[in-house]
Design a protein around this motif. Sequence first.
Motif, PDB file in Angstrom:
ATOM      1  N   ASN A   1       4.388  -3.165  -1.231  1.00 58.65           N
ATOM      2  CA  ASN A   1       3.145  -2.410  -1.174  1.00 58.65           C
ATOM      3  C   ASN A   1       2.219  -2.940  -2.264  1.00 58.65           C
ATOM      4  O   ASN A   1       2.651  -3.191  -3.395  1.00 58.65           O
TER       5      ASN A   1
ATOM      6  N   ARG B   1      -7.593   1.229  -2.216  1.00 60.63           N
ATOM      7  CA  ARG B   1      -7.024   0.919  -0.907  1.00 60.63           C
ATOM      8  C   ARG B   1      -5.591   0.410  -1.053  1.00 60.63           C
ATOM      9  O   ARG B   1      -5.274  -0.314  -1.986  1.00 60.63           O
ATOM     10  N   ARG B   2      -4.734   0.810  -0.097  1.00 61.14           N
ATOM     11  CA  ARG B   2      -3.322   0.438  -0.135  1.00 61.14           C
ATOM     12  C   ARG B   2      -2.962  -0.386   1.093  1.00 61.14           C
ATOM     13  O   ARG B   2      -3.432  -0.125   2.205  1.00 61.14           O
ATOM     14  N   TYR B   3      -2.088  -1.380   0.883  1.00 63.35           N
ATOM     15  CA  TYR B   3      -1.673  -2.300   1.935  1.00 63.35           C
ATOM     16  C   TYR B   3      -0.187  -2.589   1.760  1.00 63.35           C
ATOM     17  O   TYR B   3       0.414  -2.264   0.735  1.00 63.35           O
TER      18      TYR B   3
ATOM     19  N   THR C   1      -1.653  -3.746  15.213  1.00 69.36           N
ATOM     20  CA  THR C   1      -1.319  -2.388  14.785  1.00 69.36           C
ATOM     21  C   THR C   1       0.183  -2.293  14.556  1.00 69.36           C
ATOM     22  O   THR C   1       0.975  -2.797  15.354  1.00 69.36           O
TER      23      THR C   1
ATOM     24  N   GLY D   1      -0.689   1.462  10.067  1.00 72.91           N
ATOM     25  CA  GLY D   1      -1.663   0.554   9.491  1.00 72.91           C
ATOM     26  C   GLY D   1      -2.118  -0.504  10.461  1.00 72.91           C
ATOM     27  O   GLY D   1      -1.544  -0.677  11.543  1.00 72.91           O
ATOM     28  N   SER D   2      -3.179  -1.220  10.046  1.00 69.34           N
ATOM     29  CA  SER D   2      -3.772  -2.264  10.889  1.00 69.34           C
ATOM     30  C   SER D   2      -3.837  -3.582  10.133  1.00 69.34           C
ATOM     31  O   SER D   2      -4.135  -3.610   8.930  1.00 69.34           O
TER      32      SER D   2
ATOM     33  N   VAL E   1      -1.324  -5.803   5.937  1.00 68.22           N
ATOM     34  CA  VAL E   1      -1.654  -4.659   6.783  1.00 68.22           C
ATOM     35  C   VAL E   1      -2.186  -3.538   5.895  1.00 68.22           C
ATOM     36  O   VAL E   1      -1.556  -3.207   4.876  1.00 68.22           O
ATOM     37  N   GLN E   2      -3.345  -2.965   6.259  1.00 69.20           N
ATOM     38  CA  GLN E   2      -3.912  -1.869   5.486  1.00 69.20           C
ATOM     39  C   GLN E   2      -3.396  -0.546   6.024  1.00 69.20           C
ATOM     40  O   GLN E   2      -3.413  -0.290   7.227  1.00 69.20           O
ATOM     41  N   TYR E   3      -2.887   0.304   5.108  1.00 71.96           N
ATOM     42  CA  TYR E   3      -2.417   1.620   5.507  1.00 71.96           C
ATOM     43  C   TYR E   3      -3.574   2.486   6.002  1.00 71.96           C
ATOM     44  O   TYR E   3      -4.696   2.390   5.494  1.00 71.96           O
ATOM     45  N   ARG E   4      -3.291   3.328   6.957  1.00 70.41           N
ATOM     46  CA  ARG E   4      -4.267   4.313   7.401  1.00 70.41           C
ATOM     47  C   ARG E   4      -4.291   5.461   6.413  1.00 70.41           C
ATOM     48  O   ARG E   4      -3.477   5.540   5.501  1.00 70.41           O
TER      49      ARG E   4
ATOM     50  N   GLN F   1       0.058   7.840   0.293  1.00 71.44           N
ATOM     51  CA  GLN F   1       0.237   6.431   0.001  1.00 71.44           C
ATOM     52  C   GLN F   1       1.654   6.179  -0.523  1.00 71.44           C
ATOM     53  O   GLN F   1       2.134   6.893  -1.397  1.00 71.44           O
TER      54      GLN F   1
END
Length: 353
Positions: free
Chosen positions: A185, A191-193, A206, A217-218, A232-235, A239
Amino acid sequence: MRRTLRARIFLSVILALPTVGLGSGAAGAVPDPSPDVTASPTQYSLDQTLEESLGDRSAGSYLDSRTGELVVTVTDAAAAEEVRAAGARAKLVERGTAQLEAAMNTLEAQAKITGTSWGIDPRINQVVVEADLSVSVRSMTQLRKVAAGLGKAVRITRVPGVFTREVAGGDAIYGGGYRCSAAFNVSKGTRRYFLTAGHCTNAAATWYASPGGLPIGSRVGTSFPTNDYGIVQYRTGPQPPGAVNLYNGTYQDITSAADPIVGQAIKKSGSTTRVTSGTVTAVNVTVNYGEGPVYGMVRTTVCSAGGDSGGAHFAGSTALGIHSGSAGCRGTRGTAIFQPVREALSAYGVAVY
């Protein structure tokens, strides 16, 4: 040297790459790696500093399997004195960065054969070529001919199995009909990915924590072949912590990232084989997958399997890499390849937390 020399979610597609075990101009046996030698934060920092300052006057560094001491290869007395003054041990070698890079460039131009990989092992001052079981007799003849022209700079070995992409990592993730593993992570501001393998993120935009579940995430970036990383960015929502699953009810907190050092002990967390241990054996590795080559990778003795692609390679609280593939396992020992994580962090402007 390592990076200057160019040394998760479950994805069910495996990319097998056989290794070749024939010697060309052998210059001594490859040291048996010890799984107990750990690298300290000071050694990571010193290794990077000396790599940058020595340039072509070195051919890489490694940790001594008996003492754990950082050993830096050098090609002249002045470089040796610089290494000793910095607090590491110097080892005079015949071939420097330029000669080993030239050998790899020749292999790239004349022997880019699917099922082969090559990388620098500074412990023996050679480029070590592996060929898997998919390499034909005709291709092996070509590979040996090219290696013979490079003399003792190159050693060829054959390995069982086939080099394969293995989509998997720490916790399982699902997308595009595949299962992979998440590596680490990461964050950029608020922003978290999560990072995973590029051959995983190529497969889907997705991603889900379970088949048929809600998306988590996307995809916002992917790179494979050449590299093997994606992000991938978390929705929105809670977190996740910056930790790696140890599959025993506990997690390893990750607080920093570094380039690995040959000879050091590492662990891999993936959704298929879970947590396995091994040693770094080569850097600046090129792997010739069927989909195309990847460069600047790291070779290890970690055991892995299909679904481990994208998983986390780490040592203590230090993130080291993203699982790419392997030629399979032999007992508890494998031939696994990972993408150095610092390159991915830099590419996306993110950091572990």
